[in-house]
Design an enzyme around this catalytic site. Structure first.
Site, PDB file in Angstrom:
ATOM      1  N   ASP A   1      -7.816  -4.872   8.773  1.00  0.00           N
ATOM      2  CA  ASP A   1      -7.367  -3.660   8.078  1.00  0.00           C
ATOM      3  C   ASP A   1      -7.232  -3.864   6.578  1.00  0.00           C
ATOM      4  O   ASP A   1      -6.471  -3.161   5.915  1.00  0.00           O
ATOM      5  CB  ASP A   1      -6.033  -3.172   8.685  1.00  0.00           C
ATOM      6  CG  ASP A   1      -4.931  -4.230   8.607  1.00  0.00           C
ATOM      7  OD1 ASP A   1      -5.216  -5.346   8.136  1.00  0.00           O
ATOM      8  OD2 ASP A   1      -3.798  -3.934   9.015  1.00  0.00           O
TER       9      ASP A   1
ATOM     10  N   GLU B   1       0.820  -1.210   0.000  1.00  0.00           N
ATOM     11  CA  GLU B   1       0.000   0.000   0.000  1.00  0.00           C
ATOM     12  C   GLU B   1       0.855   1.261   0.000  1.00  0.00           C
ATOM     13  O   GLU B   1       1.936   1.285   0.587  1.00  0.00           O
ATOM     14  CB  GLU B   1      -0.879   0.018   1.263  1.00  0.00           C
ATOM     15  CG  GLU B   1      -1.838  -1.150   1.316  1.00  0.00           C
ATOM     16  CD  GLU B   1      -2.417  -1.393   2.709  1.00  0.00           C
ATOM     17  OE1 GLU B   1      -3.566  -1.829   2.788  1.00  0.00           O
ATOM     18  OE2 GLU B   1      -1.716  -1.146   3.704  1.00  0.00           O
TER      19      GLU B   1
HETATM   20  P1  NAD Z   1       2.222 -10.548  13.487  1.00  0.00           P
HETATM   21  O1  NAD Z   1       2.045 -11.503  12.358  1.00  0.00           O
HETATM   22  O2  NAD Z   1       3.591 -10.249  13.969  1.00  0.00           O
HETATM   23  O3  NAD Z   1       1.379 -11.080  14.774  1.00  0.00           O
HETATM   24  C1  NAD Z   1       0.055 -11.521  14.674  1.00  0.00           C
HETATM   25  C2  NAD Z   1      -0.195 -12.554  15.783  1.00  0.00           C
HETATM   26  O4  NAD Z   1      -1.568 -12.937  15.745  1.00  0.00           O
HETATM   27  C3  NAD Z   1       0.632 -13.839  15.615  1.00  0.00           C
HETATM   28  O5  NAD Z   1       1.414 -14.080  16.763  1.00  0.00           O
HETATM   29  C4  NAD Z   1      -0.442 -14.919  15.404  1.00  0.00           C
HETATM   30  O6  NAD Z   1      -0.067 -16.175  15.962  1.00  0.00           O
HETATM   31  C5  NAD Z   1      -1.634 -14.317  16.106  1.00  0.00           C
HETATM   32  N1  NAD Z   1      -2.932 -14.834  15.690  1.00  0.00           N
HETATM   33  C6  NAD Z   1      -3.373 -15.102  14.435  1.00  0.00           C
HETATM   34  N2  NAD Z   1      -4.640 -15.587  14.482  1.00  0.00           N
HETATM   35  C7  NAD Z   1      -4.996 -15.605  15.779  1.00  0.00           C
HETATM   36  C8  NAD Z   1      -6.190 -15.976  16.464  1.00  0.00           C
HETATM   37  N3  NAD Z   1      -7.264 -16.445  15.808  1.00  0.00           N
HETATM   38  N4  NAD Z   1      -6.236 -15.853  17.820  1.00  0.00           N
HETATM   39  C9  NAD Z   1      -5.144 -15.404  18.505  1.00  0.00           C
HETATM   40  N5  NAD Z   1      -3.982 -15.033  17.904  1.00  0.00           N
HETATM   41  C10 NAD Z   1      -3.913 -15.134  16.565  1.00  0.00           C
HETATM   42  O7  NAD Z   1       1.460  -9.221  13.048  1.00  0.00           O
HETATM   43  P2  NAD Z   1       1.652  -7.739  13.647  1.00  0.00           P
HETATM   44  O8  NAD Z   1       2.703  -7.001  12.894  1.00  0.00           O
HETATM   45  O9  NAD Z   1       1.700  -7.810  15.131  1.00  0.00           O
HETATM   46  O10 NAD Z   1       0.248  -7.099  13.202  1.00  0.00           O
HETATM   47  C11 NAD Z   1      -0.963  -7.524  13.807  1.00  0.00           C
HETATM   48  C12 NAD Z   1      -2.120  -7.048  12.974  1.00  0.00           C
HETATM   49  O11 NAD Z   1      -2.223  -5.624  13.044  1.00  0.00           O
HETATM   50  C13 NAD Z   1      -1.981  -7.386  11.491  1.00  0.00           C
HETATM   51  O12 NAD Z   1      -3.240  -7.839  11.030  1.00  0.00           O
HETATM   52  C14 NAD Z   1      -1.602  -6.065  10.845  1.00  0.00           C
HETATM   53  O13 NAD Z   1      -2.024  -5.993   9.509  1.00  0.00           O
HETATM   54  C15 NAD Z   1      -2.340  -5.102  11.740  1.00  0.00           C
HETATM   55  N6  NAD Z   1      -1.800  -3.733  11.794  1.00  0.00           N
HETATM   56  C16 NAD Z   1      -2.705  -2.721  11.890  1.00  0.00           C
HETATM   57  C17 NAD Z   1      -2.263  -1.409  12.005  1.00  0.00           C
HETATM   58  C18 NAD Z   1      -3.251  -0.284  12.159  1.00  0.00           C
HETATM   59  O14 NAD Z   1      -2.867   0.871  12.095  1.00  0.00           O
HETATM   60  N7  NAD Z   1      -4.515  -0.575  12.395  1.00  0.00           N
HETATM   61  C19 NAD Z   1      -0.879  -1.132  11.982  1.00  0.00           C
HETATM   62  C20 NAD Z   1       0.014  -2.193  11.911  1.00  0.00           C
HETATM   63  C21 NAD Z   1      -0.457  -3.504  11.826  1.00  0.00           C
END
Ligand code: NAD
Length: 342
Positions: free
Chosen positions: A227, A56
């Site tokens: 997101d 993005e």
């Molecule tokens: P990451 O992959 O490092 O961590 C995600 C975690 O979620 C993993 O440890 C995984 O095992 C766990 N997980 C997956 N499915 C699960 C479930 N059903 N129940 C419990 N745990 C589960 O990702 P990250 O960098 O920490 O990002 C997390 C999320 O936040 C992503 O979806 C990312 O796109 C989003 N994000 C949003 C923003 C925002 O501004 N809103 C900014 C950054 C990241």
């Protein structure tokens, strides 16, 4: 020359100034920029979707500075040894259009996302909130926890992740910093007794991390992992339990939890609450929901804060990014063997 904060410099800055000091300061910058929201150019981010994930571009400008971020989201990456989210971005001077600051934004995105979450919770959660639940213990999780402590003083965390190693990593990173951490056996157990619930999981599907029966009166939900089109965390009925607050409505309707709702589903933009134009929480029993997808103005604030904090310090490097011949009409002089190099 363009100022440069690379990954090493960003990490050393966070170690030098302390993550919580930075998160508190950055939350202030985000709040200031949200208060003057109407001055910014705003557009939903430009997304390129593939079966692997999304890349993005996120631009904005306040008429004096322009910023953009390049960011990816690849939920299957950790299983292949890569991060789910990485990013870089820049600030430019609107006056002549030149880039003035280039930065890594993987760490900076974690900081700005956490700063925005905590700033939103400051306006929407109950002021007596003391216990936080976090579902998902990946890259964003520690930053979220630190921001909630820096801004709201919360140290009690109830955490759940489907990956026990990720939960253990979170405990290892946060317990030495004084957090009290309860490992839950399920998302349902994690949210029991929580005042604020953060969902930060990564899975490219319409997931149901939270269902209506898990939400109790007075909770604030900070939903950051839904997101992308086809990637949500809340059961649709959760969105009917209380007012939903968003960053930029046209982008959130495409990417946020509310993609599961009709196009006229009522939402309030967070900036309106901060600017005193709309009500936030109206009672202690109300459930409030921040449907966060991440918006360009938070990146703008994060870049501005990182540049202000590091200008003139030994951490700020430079990069020769803009061709600048002595005669602005003679770009060819830079490559001509017959011309003096500009
Ligand atoms: P990451 O992959 O490092 O961590 C995600 C975690 O979620 C993993 O440890 C995984 O095992 C766990 N997980 C997956 N499915 C699960 C479930 N059903 N129940 C419990 N745990 C589960 O990702 P990250 O960098 O920490 O990002 C997390 C999320 O936040 C992503 O979806 C990312 O796109 C989003 N994000 C949003 C923003 C925002 O501004 N809103 C900014 C950054 C990241």
């Amino acid at each position: 020359m363009t100022d440069l904060l690379d990954v090493q410099a960003m990490a050393r800055w966070i170690q030098r100034d302390g993550a919580e000091n930075i998160l508190r300061g950055m939350a202030g910058y985000v709040e200031d920029d949200y208060r003057r929201w109407e001055r910014f150019d705003k557009t939903p981010r430009v997304a390129s979707h593939t079966p692997f994930g999304v890349i993005e571009l996120m631009p904005t400008s306040d008429g004096e500075l322009y910023s953009f971020k390049f960011v990816n989201g690849h939920p299957m990456n950790p299983a292949r040894g890569f991060q789910t989210v990485t990013a870089f971005g820049a600030l430019a001077d609107v006056d002549n259009g030149y880039p003035i600051f280039l930065a890594e934004m993987t760490l900076l995105t974690a900081l700005r996302t956490a700063a925005t979450s905590a700033m939103a919770a400051k306006h929407l959660a109950r002021p007596d909130a003391r216990v936080s639940a976090m579902i998902g213990s990946g890259s964003q999780s520690e930053f979220q926890a630190l921001a909630f402590r820096a801004v709201l003083g919360i140290e009690d965390l109830r955490i759940f992740d489907v990956d026990p190693a990720a939960m253990e990593k979170m405990r290892r990173n946060l317990e030495p910093l004084g957090f009290r951490i309860h490992h839950a056996a399920s998302a349902g157990e994690a949210v029991e007794g929580a005042d604020i619930v953060t969902t930060c999981t990564a899975d490219k599907q319409l997931a149901t991390i939270l269902t209506e029966d898990m939400v109790t009166p007075g909770m604030h939900l900070n939903a950051i992992g839904g997101d992308c089109p086809g990637k949500t965390e809340l059961a649709p009925g959760v969105l009917d339990l209380g007012p939903v607050f968003v960053e930029f409505t046209p982008q959130t309707r495409i990417e946020g939890e509310i993609q599961q709702k009709p196009a006229d589903f009522p939402v309030t933009e967070l900036w309106e609450v901060i600017a005193g134009r709309a009500k936030g929480r109206t009672s202690a029993e109300q459930v409030t929901i921040f449907d966060s997808v991440g918006f360009a103005i938070s990146d703008f604030s994060g870049l501005r804060y990182a540049r202000d904090a590091n200008r003139g310090t030994e951490l700020m490097g430079d990069v020769d990014l803009v061709a600048n011949p002595n005669d602005p009409k003679d770009l060819f002089s830079l490559i001509s063997v017959f011309s003096p190099v500009g």
